[in-house]
Design an enzyme around this catalytic site. Structure first.
Site, short mmCIF file in Angstrom:
data_model
loop_
_atom_site.label_atom_id
_atom_site.label_comp_id
_atom_site.label_asym_id
_atom_site.label_seq_id
_atom_site.Cartn_x
_atom_site.Cartn_y
_atom_site.Cartn_z
N ASP A 1 0.87 -1.18 0.00
CA ASP A 1 0.00 0.00 0.00
C ASP A 1 0.91 1.23 0.00
O ASP A 1 2.11 1.13 0.25
CB ASP A 1 -0.89 0.01 1.25
N SER A 2 0.30 2.38 -0.23
CA SER A 2 1.06 3.63 -0.16
C SER A 2 1.46 3.95 1.27
O SER A 2 2.17 4.94 1.49
CB SER A 2 0.20 4.78 -0.70
N CYS B 1 -4.45 -1.27 -1.99
CA CYS B 1 -4.56 0.16 -2.26
C CYS B 1 -5.48 0.35 -3.46
O CYS B 1 -5.17 -0.14 -4.56
CB CYS B 1 -3.16 0.70 -2.56
N GLU C 1 -1.46 9.09 7.98
CA GLU C 1 -0.02 8.79 7.91
C GLU C 1 0.76 9.54 9.01
O GLU C 1 1.90 9.21 9.28
CB GLU C 1 0.54 9.13 6.53
N CYS D 1 -10.89 3.67 -0.04
CA CYS D 1 -9.45 3.82 0.22
C CYS D 1 -9.15 2.98 1.45
O CYS D 1 -9.90 3.04 2.43
CB CYS D 1 -9.13 5.29 0.48
N HIS E 1 -7.05 3.25 3.70
CA HIS E 1 -6.77 4.01 4.93
C HIS E 1 -8.07 4.31 5.71
O HIS E 1 -8.03 4.50 6.92
CB HIS E 1 -6.10 5.35 4.60
#
Ligand code: DGL
Length: 260
Positions: free
Chosen positions: A9-10, A72, A150, A182, A184
């Site tokens: 994932d990012s 992601c 993040e 998403c 996240h």
């Protein structure tokens, strides 16, 4: 030991997918890459997202992964077709759960919260078109949310303010399904529950991805048959290993910094 499942994932968001996979497939070893250094992917061009996805894929292949989960939405919707054409290993992707939302909605109005990169992709457009005839879809970019997560600011006032700004206009349109597009965003569910009334269902794709991972491993006879050793899980962040660790409750997880 069997070969591991590779997941990328990012950043830390894909750990929401790792949890579902680990729960459904407890015997499988995993390697997780959090490319936090390059987050957010959602604000990047399609070409940049593709190059980052190739970089992550090549590292996971060097680590002998037998299957790759793109945890992601942004990477999947911009790069999975290219990766499938160019690499032998099976890929599992994640896309906003538009179809389940379209099947569930009674008001015929559905909200989607996702990154700019996902909402602007042709894969997302095509999937939406295919499954939402007669249904109004309200798309909202979650700009800034990935950055806050993040930074570990999941439960901050700043995050709640931004969520209200994004979600309330969709609620005013009478949506009864909110798709979290998403990986996240599942970490924002506690904050969302303060904003979203009970009649609105929050839908994410985590369990569906885990089930698909299992099905593809079975199909390719790649399930780990070497049971009894206890599964092994390696997590790598190229920015902040402590943050990554804080998103995991797994006691047997090894979390390290890796420059990739
Ligand atoms: N977790 C990624 C997704 O599912 C976040 C993308 C980003 O870094 O912007 O889309």
């Amino acid at each position: 030991m069997g070969n591991p499942i590779g997941i990328f994932d990012s950043g830390v968001g894909g750990t929401s997918i790792w949890k579902e996979i680990h729960q459904l497939l407890p015997n499988e070893d995993t390697i997780y890459l959090a490319d936090s250094k390059n987050a957010p992917y959602g604000e990047r061009s399609k070409e940049e997202i593709l190059q980052l996805s190739i970089k992550n894929t090549q590292l996971l292949l060097q680590m002998d992964c037998k299957l790759i989960v793109m945890a992601c939405n942004t990477a999947t919707t911009n790069a999975i077709e290219h990766l499938r054409l160019n690499y032998q290993v099976p890929f599992i992707g994640i896309e906003p759960a538009i179809k389940p939302a379209a099947l569930h909605t009674k008001t015929k109005k559905v909200g989607v919260l996702a990154t700019k990169g996902t909402l602007s992709s042709s894969l997302f457009h095509n999937t939406t078109k295919l499954h939402t005839s007669g249904i109004e879809v309200f798309e909202q970019e979650g700009r800034g949310l990935v950055e806050l997560i993040e930074q570990g600011l999941v439960n901050s006032a700043q995050t709640e303010t931004l969520l209200r700004k994004y979600v309330e206009p969709m609620l005013n349109k009478n949506i009864d399904c909110l798709v979290l597009g998403c990986t996240h965003y599942p970490f924002l569910i506690p904050a969302l529950l303060k904003i979203v009334p009970k009649n609105v269902q929050i839908i994410d794709s985590g369990l569906a991805v885990a089930k698909q991972t299992k099905a593809v491993l079975e199909k390719h006879t790649l399930l780990n048959k070497n049971l009894g050793h206890g599964s092994k899980h390696l997590f790598y962040s190229n920015q902040n290993a402590d943050l990554l660790k804080s998103f995991l409750n797994a006691t047997n997880a090894e979390v390290d910094y890796l420059d990739f």
